[in-house]
Design a protein around this motif. Structure first.
Motif, mmCIF file in Angstrom:
data_model
loop_
_atom_site.group_PDB
_atom_site.id
_atom_site.type_symbol
_atom_site.label_atom_id
_atom_site.label_comp_id
_atom_site.label_asym_id
_atom_site.label_seq_id
_atom_site.Cartn_x
_atom_site.Cartn_y
_atom_site.Cartn_z
ATOM 1 N N UNK A 194 100.960 46.115 35.941
ATOM 2 C CA UNK A 194 101.619 45.612 37.000
ATOM 3 C C UNK A 194 101.223 46.346 38.285
ATOM 4 N N UNK A 195 100.790 45.908 39.139
ATOM 5 C CA UNK A 195 100.473 46.237 40.518
ATOM 6 C C UNK A 195 101.426 46.212 41.601
ATOM 7 N N UNK A 196 103.024 46.018 41.108
ATOM 8 C CA UNK A 196 103.929 45.866 41.973
ATOM 9 C C UNK A 196 103.702 44.787 43.297
ATOM 10 N N UNK A 197 103.257 43.772 42.880
ATOM 11 C CA UNK A 197 103.017 42.721 43.969
ATOM 12 C C UNK A 197 104.254 41.955 44.354
ATOM 13 N N UNK A 198 105.190 42.094 43.434
ATOM 14 C CA UNK A 198 106.444 41.467 43.732
ATOM 15 C C UNK A 198 106.387 39.810 43.718
ATOM 16 N N UNK A 199 105.291 39.128 43.325
ATOM 17 C CA UNK A 199 105.190 37.730 43.305
ATOM 18 C C UNK A 199 106.122 37.022 42.413
ATOM 19 N N UNK A 200 106.234 37.664 41.030
ATOM 20 C CA UNK A 200 106.786 36.956 40.170
ATOM 21 C C UNK A 200 108.411 37.195 40.147
ATOM 22 N N UNK A 201 108.997 37.828 41.100
ATOM 23 C CA UNK A 201 110.296 38.121 41.203
ATOM 24 C C UNK A 201 111.079 36.688 41.418
ATOM 25 N N UNK A 202 110.596 36.296 42.481
ATOM 26 C CA UNK A 202 111.252 35.090 43.263
ATOM 27 C C UNK A 202 110.931 33.748 42.375
ATOM 28 N N UNK A 203 109.763 33.840 41.615
ATOM 29 C CA UNK A 203 109.431 32.896 40.549
ATOM 30 C C UNK A 203 110.497 32.547 39.536
ATOM 31 N N UNK A 204 111.122 33.212 39.106
ATOM 32 C CA UNK A 204 112.099 33.399 37.862
ATOM 33 C C UNK A 204 113.209 32.575 38.148
ATOM 34 N N UNK A 205 113.375 31.386 37.607
ATOM 35 C CA UNK A 205 114.554 30.603 37.846
ATOM 36 C C UNK A 205 115.702 31.425 37.126
ATOM 37 N N UNK A 206 115.806 32.245 36.161
ATOM 38 C CA UNK A 206 116.934 33.044 35.498
ATOM 39 C C UNK A 206 117.054 34.268 36.465
#
Ligand code: SF4
Ligand code: F3S
Length: 106
Positions: free
Chosen positions: A39-51
């Motif tokens: 993980x390169x800490x880009x933070x892109x995934x965080x807002x994508x997770x509906x849960x």
């Protein structure tokens, strides 16, 4: 690094894997994990997770700290996932349910 936490268990929406630029998600039967060394800490995934199951390690709620080791351990044995596959049919019903850790299949 970012960490997948308890609310992913049995929801497993997988929206997260589509945005990760370094493909560092790994897939189990009813949960996903992030490989902490990739993980390169880009933070892109965080807002994508509906849960809302993905947190920066620095912002992990106190009761989710066990997931640091769970992500690190399972990322070493589970296969890589880069595209959304089949979602659990009853995933939405499990969204927000407490105490799902005992239901984690390894
Ligand atoms: Fe992938 Fe970025 Fe999420 Fe890390 S923070 S798992 S690199 S999308
Ligand atoms: Fe789990 Fe959220 Fe990804 S539920 S599979 S962390 S989109």
């Amino acid at each position: 690094t970012f960490v997948v936490t308890e609310n992913c268990i049995k929801c497993k929406y997988q929206d997260c894997v589509e945005v990760c630029p370094v493909d560092c998600f790994y897939e189990g039967p009813n949960f996903l994990v992030i490989h902490p060394d990739e993980c390169i800490d880009c933070a892109l995934c965080e807002p994508e997770c509906p849960a809302n199951a993905i947190f920066s390690e620095d912002e992990l709620p106190e009761n989710q700290k066990a997931f640091i080791k769970i992500n690190a351990d399972l990322a070493q044995i589970w296969p890589n996932i880069t595209e959304i596959g089949e979602r659990p049919a009853d995933g939405k019903e499990w969204d927000g349910k407490p105490n799902k850790l005992p239901l984690l299949e390894r």
